[in-house]
Motif scaffolding. Structure first.
Motif, short mmCIF file in Angstrom:
data_model
loop_
_atom_site.label_atom_id
_atom_site.label_comp_id
_atom_site.label_asym_id
_atom_site.label_seq_id
_atom_site.Cartn_x
_atom_site.Cartn_y
_atom_site.Cartn_z
N THR A 101 1.09 -67.41 49.64
CA THR A 101 1.45 -68.82 50.24
C THR A 101 2.79 -69.26 49.45
N ASP A 102 3.38 -70.31 50.00
CA ASP A 102 4.78 -70.70 49.72
C ASP A 102 4.66 -71.99 48.78
N ALA A 161 0.00 -81.38 51.70
CA ALA A 161 0.93 -80.86 52.70
C ALA A 161 1.14 -79.46 53.24
N TRP A 162 0.60 -78.50 52.43
CA TRP A 162 0.77 -77.20 52.97
C TRP A 162 -0.40 -76.99 53.64
N ASN A 163 -1.54 -77.51 53.71
CA ASN A 163 -2.62 -77.22 54.68
C ASN A 163 -3.02 -75.91 54.42
N ASP A 164 -3.09 -75.41 52.98
CA ASP A 164 -3.21 -73.81 52.88
C ASP A 164 -4.12 -74.03 51.53
N LYS A 165 -5.35 -73.46 51.57
CA LYS A 165 -6.32 -73.35 50.50
C LYS A 165 -5.81 -72.42 49.33
N ASN A 166 -4.85 -71.32 49.69
CA ASN A 166 -4.41 -70.59 48.76
C ASN A 166 -3.05 -71.15 47.89
#
Length: 348
Positions: A317-318, A258-263
């Protein structure tokens, strides 16, 4: 819990903990909170500070709107300050900032500015006061946590294995390391309560191997004991594969995606719990609203593996998971500090 009214043992625990922070009459102490903070913690903090004779004042900020794609819990990275100059100036000029925000300032972007200003920060985890009272800091634990932090700082490698299949190698040479024992006496330092944990923030490309989250291990972001194993493959810091059947694996896959964030898939910090008063089974005893799960990060002998932001590796990142893992064996170079989930030697 039943009734959130002031109880004498809760107030005594706040007064004891603030006393360990070296506060004396006349010190200026800022109680930082937000509109969604737990009110009883603010009341206990204020009363304890008045009893010590401090000049206590409140900095209360409206809880900001979350723009995250999923619910965010237990990150230690409050966003309430938003680099607001007047609030930061007031906090940095205080003897102590008593952090009663929902998420806490542990990984907040503004924390370095507060510490540089000379304030010390005590993050009061968003727990019911019964939990805080049961886990009030014990000075007898402090030298053990300091000793463990020293061992981590001196080591170049952490190796983590388990009968469940974990085999993880972490280069911790020169990795920023912190030991937390629940109070802070020195300007420019931070602690959190409850405590009893040591963590390292590995640099880029230093974590590789397999981490098996067995049934009974804990996903603290979900405040949930795993019912079935989940196996994480980690390559150069990043979770590259998630294997497992059932609800636990499905929840983790969906939340990460859901974050769509590699980190969000990267390693944040690694460490281990040391607090003999912290209870593994505590999540079963409290409604989710009554606990932030900090106790489970600290129960003695757990391997604490966390994903998400790591400013020392240049990643932000969150997305965040805190995953206390039981029954591991941990080596710092050639020294075994935890054997099968049991602290060894002088650390026990």
């Amino acid at each position: 819990m039943l009734n959130d009214r002031i109880e004498a043992p809760w107030l005594a625990a706040f007064e004891q903990t603030l006393g360990l922070c070296g506060l004396v009459a006349g010190d200026s102490v800022a109680i930082l909170s937000e509109t969604q903070s737990r009110d009883i913690l603010l009341q206990l903090a204020e009363l304890a500070l008045v009893r010590i004779g401090c000049h206590a004042f409140h900095v209360r900020i409206p809880t900001p709107t979350s723009h995250a794609p999923v619910p965010v819990r237990s990150t230690g990275a409050s966003k309430i300050l938003q680099h607001a100059g007047p609030a930061l100036s007031a906090l940095a000029a205080s003897t102590l900032v008593l952090d009663c925000t929902v998420e806490g300032l542990l990984h907040a972007a503004e924390l370095p500015q507060l510490l540089k200003g000379g304030a010390r920060v005590l993050m009061v985890s968003n727990e019911h006061p019964e939990i805080l009272t049961r886990l009030a800091p014990d000075p007898a634990l402090t030298p053990k946590v300091k000793a463990a932090a020293k061992l981590c700082k001196q080591a170049s490698k952490m190796r983590v294995t388990s009968a469940a299949g974990t085999d993880l190698t972490i280069d911790i040479e020169d990795a920023p390391t912190a030991g937390v024992w629940g109070y802070t006496e020195r300007p420019g330092t931070l602690a959190h309560w409850p405590a009893g944990v040591v963590v390292c923030f590995p640099k880029q490309g230093t974590v590789n191997g397999t981490l098996v989250l067995d049934a009974g291990d804990i996903n603290l972001t979900f405040k949930r004991y795993l019912e079935q194993p989940v196996t994480l493959t980690i390559e150069n810091d990043f979770v590259t594969k998630i294997d497992g059947q059932g609800t636990d694996a499905e929840l983790m896959k969906r939340y990460w995606a859901a974050w769509n964030d590699k980190n969000a898939y990267a390693v944040s910090h690694v460490g281990f719990g040391m607090n003999p008063k912290a209870r593994y089974e505590a999540l079963t005893m409290y409604d989710k609203i009554d606990t932030n799960g900090t106790e489970l990060r600290a129960f003695a002998g757990n391997f604490l593996f966390s994903t998400g932001a790591n400013e020392f590796a240049g990643r932000y990142t969150d997305g965040h998971f805190d995953l206390p893992v039981r029954n591991c064996t941990i080596y710092l170079d050639e020294q075994c500090v935890i054997q099968g989930g049991q602290l060894q030697g002088d650390l026990a």
